[in-house]
Design a protein around this motif. Structure first.
Motif, PDB file in Angstrom:
ATOM      1  N   GLY A  67       0.821  -1.212   0.000  1.00  0.00           N
ATOM      2  CA  GLY A  67       0.000   0.000   0.000  1.00  0.00           C
ATOM      3  C   GLY A  67       0.843   1.244   0.000  1.00  0.00           C
ATOM      4  O   GLY A  67       2.017   1.232   0.398  1.00  0.00           O
ATOM      5  N   ILE A  68       0.243   2.348  -0.453  1.00  0.00           N
ATOM      6  CA  ILE A  68       0.943   3.625  -0.523  1.00  0.00           C
ATOM      7  C   ILE A  68      -0.068   4.751  -0.390  1.00  0.00           C
ATOM      8  O   ILE A  68      -1.236   4.606  -0.790  1.00  0.00           O
ATOM      9  N   SER A  69       0.344   5.866   0.199  1.00  0.00           N
ATOM     10  CA  SER A  69      -0.521   7.040   0.271  1.00  0.00           C
ATOM     11  C   SER A  69       0.343   8.293   0.296  1.00  0.00           C
ATOM     12  O   SER A  69       1.540   8.241   0.615  1.00  0.00           O
ATOM     13  N   VAL A  70      -0.273   9.411  -0.073  1.00  0.00           N
ATOM     14  CA  VAL A  70       0.361  10.730   0.008  1.00  0.00           C
ATOM     15  C   VAL A  70      -0.663  11.677   0.619  1.00  0.00           C
ATOM     16  O   VAL A  70      -1.858  11.386   0.670  1.00  0.00           O
ATOM     17  N   SER A  71      -0.197  12.819   1.101  1.00  0.00           N
ATOM     18  CA  SER A  71      -1.119  13.810   1.648  1.00  0.00           C
ATOM     19  C   SER A  71      -1.976  14.399   0.535  1.00  0.00           C
ATOM     20  O   SER A  71      -1.631  14.337  -0.647  1.00  0.00           O
ATOM     21  N   ASP A  72      -3.101  14.996   0.917  1.00  0.00           N
ATOM     22  CA  ASP A  72      -3.954  15.654  -0.067  1.00  0.00           C
ATOM     23  C   ASP A  72      -3.194  16.768  -0.782  1.00  0.00           C
ATOM     24  O   ASP A  72      -3.366  16.983  -1.986  1.00  0.00           O
TER      25      ASP A  72
END
Length: 273
Positions: free
Chosen positions: A116-121
């Motif tokens: 999984g991966i995410s970045v800030s808005d």
């Protein structure tokens, strides 16, 4: 509570044209590099220290381009030279911007260890803005990944650096026909324990048939105000399994990326969306 490791695609993700890269067989890792790593730790005196990071600009190769060890001060060191035939520097820069926007993009890179991966808005908005230069779509951005880099699943914060923060200039990288992907890492095992810092650099340069990555990791360090700082407490030694696992993982994930990137880049028209 930690969310479960994501190992399969959703029905919506399966509909995306690039889901085939997740579903196809993972490329065989570079056997030559694996054989080097299987021989055990390298001689620590052959490692380059983070203070000498500009050494990567020099033509030729270090005596040890692929290996791992524990340095005399207790920190960990990893070096890997991965080959990417048919790949360009533009493809590399695009990849590090594109894959941050969606779990499956990170997972298709290496589904055995990427969950999984995410970045800030705010970072997502910058990445998707067509006016943002490609390099700025990952340099200065932070990726939050769930990854098994050889020693069990970890939550890792990857804060990408600008080349200037490591002492490189845009002009000399252009002259050397190179691009730099570097970051401060901060990882924590999902099973618990302390947070572990690291400096990562992938120095990509052109070769006659594509590009190569001269990767270096210094486990126990972060770059702070343009200088490498040892954050590992004195008297503590990183277990050798940490750099060893990372070295093998790096060969595996980049061997697969080398195979899928040319066609994926072409199918996506080198665009970020």
């Amino acid at each position: 509570m930690l969310k479960d490791l994501k190992k399969e695609l959703t029905s919506e993700e399966e509909k995306r044209p690039y889901s085939k890269y997740f579903n196809q067989s993972i490329a065989n890792p570079n056997e030559e590099l694996l054989e080097i790593l299987k021989k055990g730790p390298m001689d620590p005196s052959k490692a380059i220290m983070p203070e000498d990071i500009r050494h990567l600009l020099e033509a030729g190769y270090d005596e040890v381009e692929t290996g791992y060890c524990i340095l005399p001060n207790g920190t960990g060191y990893v070096a890997v030279n991965n080959k990417f035939p048919g790949v360009t520097l533009d493809m590399i820069n695009w990849w590090f911007a594109w894959h941050a926007l969606e779990d499956m993009r990170y997972m298709l890179w290496f589904r055995k260890g990427h969950f999984g991966i995410s970045v800030s808005d705010e970072d997502r908005e910058i990445i998707l803005n067509p006016n943002t230069p490609m390099l700025e779509k990952f340099q200065g951005r932070t990726h939050y990944v769930i990854e098994d880099a050889g020693n069990g699943p970890e939550d890792i914060q990857i804060s990408f650096l600008k080349p200037e923060q490591l002492g490189f200039t845009a002009d000399e990288l252009k002259e050397k026909k190179a691009t730099v992907v570097s970051a401060n890492g901060l990882s924590q095992a999902r099973a618990g324990g302390p947070k572990a810092p690291a400096i990562m650099i992938h120095y990509f340069r052109e070769t006659p048939d594509g590009v190569e990555s001269r990767s270096r990791f210094w486990m126990g360090y972060n770059m702070i105000d343009g200088k490498p700082c040892k954050l590992l407490p004195d008297g503590i030694q990183i277990p050798v399994q940490a750099p060893m696992g990372l070295a093998f993982h790096n060969v595996e994930e980049y061997s697969n990326l080398a195979v899928i990137l040319p066609s994926l880049y072409k199918e996506m028209n080198g665009e970020i969306s």
